[in-house]
Each structure stands twice: as C-alpha cells, then as structure tokens.
Enzyme design. Sequence first.
Site, PDB file in Angstrom:
ATOM      1  N   CYS A  38      65.933  65.267  41.077  1.00 52.38           N
ATOM      2  CA  CYS A  38      64.935  66.343  40.802  1.00 52.38           C
ATOM      3  C   CYS A  38      63.882  66.457  39.734  1.00 52.38           C
ATOM      4  CB  CYS A  38      65.685  67.561  41.135  1.00 52.38           C
ATOM      5  SG  CYS A  38      67.095  67.858  39.756  1.00 52.38           S
ATOM      6  N   GLY A  47      75.528  82.832  44.334  1.00 51.67           N
ATOM      7  CA  GLY A  47      74.312  82.349  43.974  1.00 51.67           C
ATOM      8  C   GLY A  47      74.547  80.838  43.334  1.00 51.67           C
ATOM      9  N   THR A  76      74.194  80.040  40.239  1.00 52.59           N
ATOM     10  CA  THR A  76      75.143  79.977  38.967  1.00 52.59           C
ATOM     11  C   THR A  76      76.598  79.805  39.429  1.00 52.59           C
ATOM     12  OG1 THR A  76      73.584  81.172  37.516  1.00 52.59           O
ATOM     13  CG2 THR A  76      75.472  81.033  36.711  1.00 52.59           C
TER      14      THR A  76
END
Length: 425
Positions: free
Chosen positions: A50, A196, A198
């Site tokens: 990425c 989520g 995190t």
Amino acid sequence: MTLLALGINHKTAPVSLRERVTFSPDTIGLALDNLLQQPLVRGGVVLSTCNRTELYLSVEQQDNLKEQLIDWLCTYHQLNPDELSTSLYWHLGNEAVSHLMRVASGLDSLVLGEPQILGQVKKAFAESQNYHFLSGSSLSNELERLFQKSFSVAKRVRTETEIGANAVSVAFAACTLARQIFESLSQLNILLVGAGETIELVARHLKEHRANHIMIANRTRERASVLAREVNAEVISLAEIDTRLAEADIVISSTASPLPIIGKGMVERALKLRRNKPMLLIDIAVPRDIEPDVEKLSDVYLYSVDDLQTIIQQNLAQRKAAAVVAEDIVQQESLHFMDWLRSQGAVNTIREYREQAEKIRAEMAAKALMSIRQGADAEQIINQLTHQLTNRLIHPPTKSLQQAASDGDLERLNLLRDSLGLDNK
C-alpha cells in the site's frame, strides 16, 4: 550485469497515484513475464504494497535503460509518463543495494522500524522465485544473493538495535501498555469496544501476545463477527457492556460515538462485582468513549489517547536513535555486498579466459592428432603444436604490452607485467 531499483513510495507520491501503480497478487506472474521480455532485463522482483511499488532488476547496462523501464511501467498501468516521472526514484549499483537493505530493515517505512515490510519483501522474492521456476528459468545469481543478504541484514538490525522494540502506533502502544501492567495476557478477560481499523489492529496484536479471552462489543454484530472469527472472540452488543463489564480485566475502546459509552456509574457497579479487583481501561477514541471521571475511582487505571501519544513520541525518539546505528549496519553490509559483486566480475573474467584457452588447446590438439593419424612425424607435430599454441596464447597480452609501451603508459605496462608474472624491476 547491473543491479537497479525503480520505484514510487509514500514519500514521493500521494495514495491517489500509488494505487494506480500497484500490482495485485494475482497479476504478479503476468507482470514479471512481461517485464522479463524487455531487452537486457535478466531477472526481476516486483514489490507492491500500500505504501510502495518497486522493481528490483538485474540488467545489462545501456544508455536509455531508465527511459525504457519507465515507459514499460507507464504502458503496463496505462499512465502518462508525465504523471509518474517526477514521483519515481532510480537507484543503480550500491544505491540499489543499500535501498533494498533499508526497505527490508524498516528504515524506509512510513512507520520507522515497522516489521511487516520484511515479510512483504520475502513474499515478493518468493513469488519471483516461483515464477522463474515455473517458467523454466532462474533468478540471476546477483539478484538472488542481494535479497538473501538483505534478509540477513534486516535480522541483524533487529538483533543489534532497538528499532522495533517500542510501540509507535496507537494500537500497538495500547497492547504494549497492557503487557507492561499485566505480566501475561493469556488468562485475562479483555473487552474491545468497536470494530474499526484501530480495534482490528489491537485485536491482532493481542492475539499475537496470546490473549485467549476476548469480547468484542459493537453497534453492529455483523462487522464485529468478521473480526471475532479471525481472533476467536465473543461478540456482544453495546447494550450488554453494562452487564458484562465486570468480567473484563482490560477494556480498550475506539468507536466513533459522539458521547461516552462507558460511564463512571457503570464502572463503579463493575468494580463492586469484581470485589475491587483492578481494571485497566484504555480509551483511544476521539471524542472519548469513557467518561474522564472514571479515573477518580480506586482500582481503575484509565489511559487516554493523549497518554498513548506521549508514550509513542518517546518511543519514536528511541527508534530514531536506533535508526542511526541501523544505517551504519546497512552501509557496512552494502559495501561488503558490492565487494562480493565486484569479485564476481573477476570470477566471470577468469572463467571466460580459461574457456578461451581451453578452446584454443582443444582445437589445436585435434588438428595435431589428426595429422599424426594420417602418418605425419609425431615429434615434428608436437613441436609444431607447442610453438603454435604458445603463439596463440601470448598474442593478445603481447599486443597489450606493445600498446602500453607505445602510449608510454608505465602504470598499465607494469600492471600487465605483474599479471603475466614478470619482474617489474
């Protein structure tokens, strides 16, 4: 043969451009096949994450090589060269060697010292090896040796420095804090609030540290269930937190809720049921998920995202200090590798010289044997053979000696004399 690296990363281009240059896992083989068809490309490894897309190649050097490879990359991804050229970097020889070693060691990462990149580099190398094996070819010796060396350098950096020892992400810092307070996580009950990105990272870190009893509370069970299956956790609703909070030794929360989810009264009730057994609460949400007044309760240790950021900044400073030592290791190892690479040039030259001499010997021996079989005098043929063989072998160095003498190049002349075993006095 020349080693080079051509790439784009988080330092040189925004994600909107990087995502257009990525190679998906199912297209790596096709990309390598296409790449190795380019003139003078002898071997290649494609690293695509990425944060970076990089080509590591062994090539025959030529004047317009850079332009050809940039053109290939743009054509493959259907990009205009003007869009890409200013974001690309290009490393040759020692620069390419040290760049790969820095990448594998986490010195060129978005998060300094992050360990995931080494696994990604190893995977890219394995994919290239597999492609070459299936295609009936082999990765160039120089490129294969470079990657193996880079893996050992990354291991040395991890062993001899503290570059990966301290948490520099919120998720990892939360887990590190938990491990500092509790000696072992294996027997503790841990409640994660939210599902989520995190919390996903937190859950994976906890699992790596052998946390066996995890609950995940989330607004929607579907999203939490995906993560729960990955880390073998139980899923509960946000409404169930009040009745299940007493079970939790550690609570780590990160949601997008505009109001606190866990209040002071809820924690007080949980502490009574726990008979004041201590709890660690880590709130990494903004706005906060846990009321700040919870900190006033006895037997509760509450840390906010600001507390974690302080830890992260301290740890990042330590990583930067470790990176200085790591850079020295990379410099040493890249120079050693270049010494090996140069020695390979001598090995190839020696092999070529021996092959040339053997070809001359075999050719002249065959002619001599043929003459003897046809009845020629053996002694005469042997004398003739040795005379002609000597002339053939000494002809090239004789020309070089004559040219050096003619040019008045005493340094070259002495070098030639030394290589021929002659006394330079």
